[in-house]
Design a protein around this motif. Structure first.
Motif, PDB file in Angstrom:
ATOM      1  N   CYS A  41     144.988  61.120 101.100  1.00  0.00           N
ATOM      2  CA  CYS A  41     144.478  59.927 101.771  1.00  0.00           C
ATOM      3  C   CYS A  41     143.526  59.158 100.872  1.00  0.00           C
ATOM      4  O   CYS A  41     143.023  59.676  99.872  1.00  0.00           O
ATOM      5  CB  CYS A  41     143.735  60.319 103.045  1.00  0.00           C
ATOM      6  SG  CYS A  41     144.721  61.286 104.206  1.00  0.00           S
ATOM      7  N   PHE A 153     144.578  43.281 106.062  1.00  0.00           N
ATOM      8  CA  PHE A 153     143.567  43.567 107.083  1.00  0.00           C
ATOM      9  C   PHE A 153     142.554  42.413 107.085  1.00  0.00           C
ATOM     10  O   PHE A 153     141.486  42.500 106.490  1.00  0.00           O
ATOM     11  CB  PHE A 153     142.901  44.906 106.805  1.00  0.00           C
ATOM     12  CG  PHE A 153     143.873  46.057 106.775  1.00  0.00           C
ATOM     13  CD1 PHE A 153     144.649  46.361 107.881  1.00  0.00           C
ATOM     14  CD2 PHE A 153     144.022  46.834 105.632  1.00  0.00           C
ATOM     15  CE1 PHE A 153     145.558  47.414 107.856  1.00  0.00           C
ATOM     16  CE2 PHE A 153     144.913  47.894 105.599  1.00  0.00           C
ATOM     17  CZ  PHE A 153     145.692  48.179 106.714  1.00  0.00           C
ATOM     18  N   LEU A 185     143.755  48.437 113.598  1.00  0.00           N
ATOM     19  CA  LEU A 185     143.592  49.606 112.733  1.00  0.00           C
ATOM     20  C   LEU A 185     143.832  50.939 113.428  1.00  0.00           C
ATOM     21  O   LEU A 185     143.776  51.982 112.766  1.00  0.00           O
ATOM     22  CB  LEU A 185     142.171  49.608 112.140  1.00  0.00           C
ATOM     23  CG  LEU A 185     141.765  48.365 111.353  1.00  0.00           C
ATOM     24  CD1 LEU A 185     140.296  48.448 110.961  1.00  0.00           C
ATOM     25  CD2 LEU A 185     142.646  48.181 110.123  1.00  0.00           C
ATOM     26  N   ASN A 188     141.888  54.576 112.774  1.00  0.00           N
ATOM     27  CA  ASN A 188     141.846  54.942 111.365  1.00  0.00           C
ATOM     28  C   ASN A 188     140.776  54.173 110.592  1.00  0.00           C
ATOM     29  O   ASN A 188     141.054  53.552 109.561  1.00  0.00           O
ATOM     30  CB  ASN A 188     143.220  54.692 110.731  1.00  0.00           C
ATOM     31  CG  ASN A 188     144.321  55.415 111.460  1.00  0.00           C
ATOM     32  OD1 ASN A 188     144.341  56.638 111.509  1.00  0.00           O
ATOM     33  ND2 ASN A 188     145.245  54.664 112.048  1.00  0.00           N
ATOM     34  N   TYR A 189     139.534  54.234 111.060  1.00  0.00           N
ATOM     35  CA  TYR A 189     138.468  53.527 110.369  1.00  0.00           C
ATOM     36  C   TYR A 189     137.112  54.058 110.811  1.00  0.00           C
ATOM     37  O   TYR A 189     136.984  54.719 111.844  1.00  0.00           O
ATOM     38  CB  TYR A 189     138.552  52.018 110.640  1.00  0.00           C
ATOM     39  CG  TYR A 189     138.312  51.621 112.073  1.00  0.00           C
ATOM     40  CD1 TYR A 189     137.050  51.232 112.514  1.00  0.00           C
ATOM     41  CD2 TYR A 189     139.344  51.651 113.012  1.00  0.00           C
ATOM     42  CE1 TYR A 189     136.825  50.875 113.839  1.00  0.00           C
ATOM     43  CE2 TYR A 189     139.142  51.292 114.329  1.00  0.00           C
ATOM     44  CZ  TYR A 189     137.877  50.904 114.740  1.00  0.00           C
ATOM     45  OH  TYR A 189     137.653  50.560 116.045  1.00  0.00           O
ATOM     46  N   ILE A 208     138.589  51.910 105.944  1.00  0.00           N
ATOM     47  CA  ILE A 208     139.905  51.992 106.556  1.00  0.00           C
ATOM     48  C   ILE A 208     140.654  53.157 105.938  1.00  0.00           C
ATOM     49  O   ILE A 208     140.784  53.255 104.716  1.00  0.00           O
ATOM     50  CB  ILE A 208     140.675  50.677 106.346  1.00  0.00           C
ATOM     51  CG1 ILE A 208     139.889  49.503 106.943  1.00  0.00           C
ATOM     52  CG2 ILE A 208     142.068  50.758 106.972  1.00  0.00           C
ATOM     53  CD1 ILE A 208     140.480  48.136 106.616  1.00  0.00           C
ATOM     54  N   HIS A 209     141.142  54.058 106.790  1.00  0.00           N
ATOM     55  CA  HIS A 209     141.823  55.265 106.322  1.00  0.00           C
ATOM     56  C   HIS A 209     143.304  54.994 106.084  1.00  0.00           C
ATOM     57  O   HIS A 209     144.006  54.500 106.973  1.00  0.00           O
ATOM     58  CB  HIS A 209     141.687  56.386 107.356  1.00  0.00           C
ATOM     59  CG  HIS A 209     140.277  56.716 107.712  1.00  0.00           C
ATOM     60  ND1 HIS A 209     139.431  57.365 106.851  1.00  0.00           N
ATOM     61  CD2 HIS A 209     139.549  56.475 108.833  1.00  0.00           C
ATOM     62  CE1 HIS A 209     138.244  57.528 107.425  1.00  0.00           C
ATOM     63  NE2 HIS A 209     138.293  56.984 108.627  1.00  0.00           N
ATOM     64  N   LEU A 210     143.770  55.340 104.897  1.00  0.00           N
ATOM     65  CA  LEU A 210     145.148  55.091 104.503  1.00  0.00           C
ATOM     66  C   LEU A 210     145.760  56.339 103.882  1.00  0.00           C
ATOM     67  O   LEU A 210     145.070  57.135 103.240  1.00  0.00           O
ATOM     68  CB  LEU A 210     145.212  53.960 103.473  1.00  0.00           C
ATOM     69  CG  LEU A 210     144.617  52.605 103.868  1.00  0.00           C
ATOM     70  CD1 LEU A 210     144.485  51.722 102.628  1.00  0.00           C
ATOM     71  CD2 LEU A 210     145.464  51.924 104.916  1.00  0.00           C
ATOM     72  N   THR A 215     149.823  53.096 103.867  1.00  0.00           N
ATOM     73  CA  THR A 215     149.975  52.856 105.298  1.00  0.00           C
ATOM     74  C   THR A 215     148.804  53.473 106.046  1.00  0.00           C
ATOM     75  O   THR A 215     148.172  54.419 105.579  1.00  0.00           O
ATOM     76  CB  THR A 215     151.292  53.450 105.830  1.00  0.00           C
ATOM     77  OG1 THR A 215     151.300  54.867 105.585  1.00  0.00           O
ATOM     78  CG2 THR A 215     152.490  52.807 105.153  1.00  0.00           C
ATOM     79  N   LEU A 216     148.515  52.921 107.220  1.00  0.00           N
ATOM     80  CA  LEU A 216     147.404  53.421 108.028  1.00  0.00           C
ATOM     81  C   LEU A 216     147.620  54.862 108.443  1.00  0.00           C
ATOM     82  O   LEU A 216     148.724  55.279 108.781  1.00  0.00           O
ATOM     83  CB  LEU A 216     147.242  52.567 109.287  1.00  0.00           C
ATOM     84  CG  LEU A 216     146.499  51.242 109.152  1.00  0.00           C
ATOM     85  CD1 LEU A 216     146.646  50.439 110.435  1.00  0.00           C
ATOM     86  CD2 LEU A 216     145.028  51.482 108.843  1.00  0.00           C
ATOM     87  N   GLN A 223     139.764  62.700 107.265  1.00  0.00           N
ATOM     88  CA  GLN A 223     138.941  61.578 107.692  1.00  0.00           C
ATOM     89  C   GLN A 223     137.467  61.943 107.765  1.00  0.00           C
ATOM     90  O   GLN A 223     136.602  61.114 107.551  1.00  0.00           O
ATOM     91  CB  GLN A 223     139.385  61.085 109.072  1.00  0.00           C
ATOM     92  CG  GLN A 223     140.724  60.380 109.074  1.00  0.00           C
ATOM     93  CD  GLN A 223     141.003  59.729 110.402  1.00  0.00           C
ATOM     94  OE1 GLN A 223     140.090  59.425 111.155  1.00  0.00           O
ATOM     95  NE2 GLN A 223     142.266  59.512 110.706  1.00  0.00           N
TER      96      GLN A 223
END
Length: 261
Positions: A41, A153, A185, A188-189, A208-210, A215-216, A223
């Protein structure tokens, strides 16, 4: 420090496969060590210029250019352990193609620090690990990916349309902000704040977690990372509180370290 050109290119080539030639201090040598290519991630970290100077160490060194009016990029950061490769150089010419966009979306707010040196630091610290992925496998591709994600975003537009506007008088509940961001989002943030001299909780960053394919999403255990010490700050940023309101402070170009005073 000068590198043997054969070792230098071996480092770069090895990076793609996850192996890097380093010595004990992380620089190139003939010794093979495992490189941090097995990350899952990453964070696209956006920063709000209005809050940037609040907790900076040297108040006189902070400057927000008049051209900056929107959320900017702090970095695109793989979540990894281990060392990125010091042996993958970046030069100004690598970024000339997208320099106008980077200047707008990824500026430095430290006086006297040329934007390129900010980008160079981000590449060395984070980009060389991101370079394990083909879509980010060069300085140009890495920075292009960050710019593309920033445009995807469009936080400024989402906030404005939802009525969340900058103010020193009006603050927002944590759930109000999340209610606006979650449709874009998901979960995922993270929201990161700093505290100003009057005790206001000022929103400063959005992480923002990807996944590594941009991709999200991100496994839960990935996380749950501690917030980074802000390198230009007196203290660590912290998760924006859920039990008190949050200020989305305006950009104060004349007095950026005290935007509400």
């Amino acid at each position: 420090m000068r590198y043997d050109k054969h070792i230098l290119w071996a480092c770069v080539a090895a990076l793609v496969t996850g192996w890097v030639l380093t010595n004990d201090d992380g620089h190139c040598s003939g010794t093979v060590t495992r490189h941090s290519c097995n990350w899952t991630c990453m964070h696209l970290t956006l920063q709000w210029p209005g809050s940037f100077c609040i907790d900076i160490n040297n108040k006189t060194s902070c400057k927000i250019p008049q051209t900056v009016q929107y959320w900017t990029i702090h970095g695109l950061w793989p979540i990894r352990t281990g060392h990125c490769c010091d042996c993958w150089p970046i030069y100004h010419s690598h970024l000339e193609e997208i320099e106008p966009e980077l200047t707008k979306l990824w500026p430095s707010f430290i006086k006297g620090k040329h934007f390129f040196y900010f980008w160079k630091e981000e590449w060395i610290k984070h980009g060389t690990c991101a370079g394990c992925v083909e879509a980010m496998g060069s300085p140009l591709l890495y920075f292009q990916a960050a710019v593309k994600l920033r445009k995807l975003f469009d936080i400024d537009n989402i906030l404005e349309k939802s009525g969340i506007k900058t103010s020193c008088e009006v603050s927002y509940k944590h759930d109000d902000i999340r209610g606006v961001l979650t449709p874009l989002l998901g979960q995922n943030y993270d929201l990161q704040c700093v505290t100003d001299s009057e005790g206001r909780e000022a929103w400063i960053q959005l992480k923002i977690h990807l996944f590594r394919n941009q991709t999200l999403g991100c496994p839960k255990q990935e996380q749950e990372q501690k917030f980074d010490r802000l390198p230009w700050s007196n203290s660590t940023g912290h998760p924006c509180p859920k039990n008190s309101t949050i200020f989305y402070v305006p950009i104060n170009y004349e007095n950026p370290h005290e935007p509400c005073n």
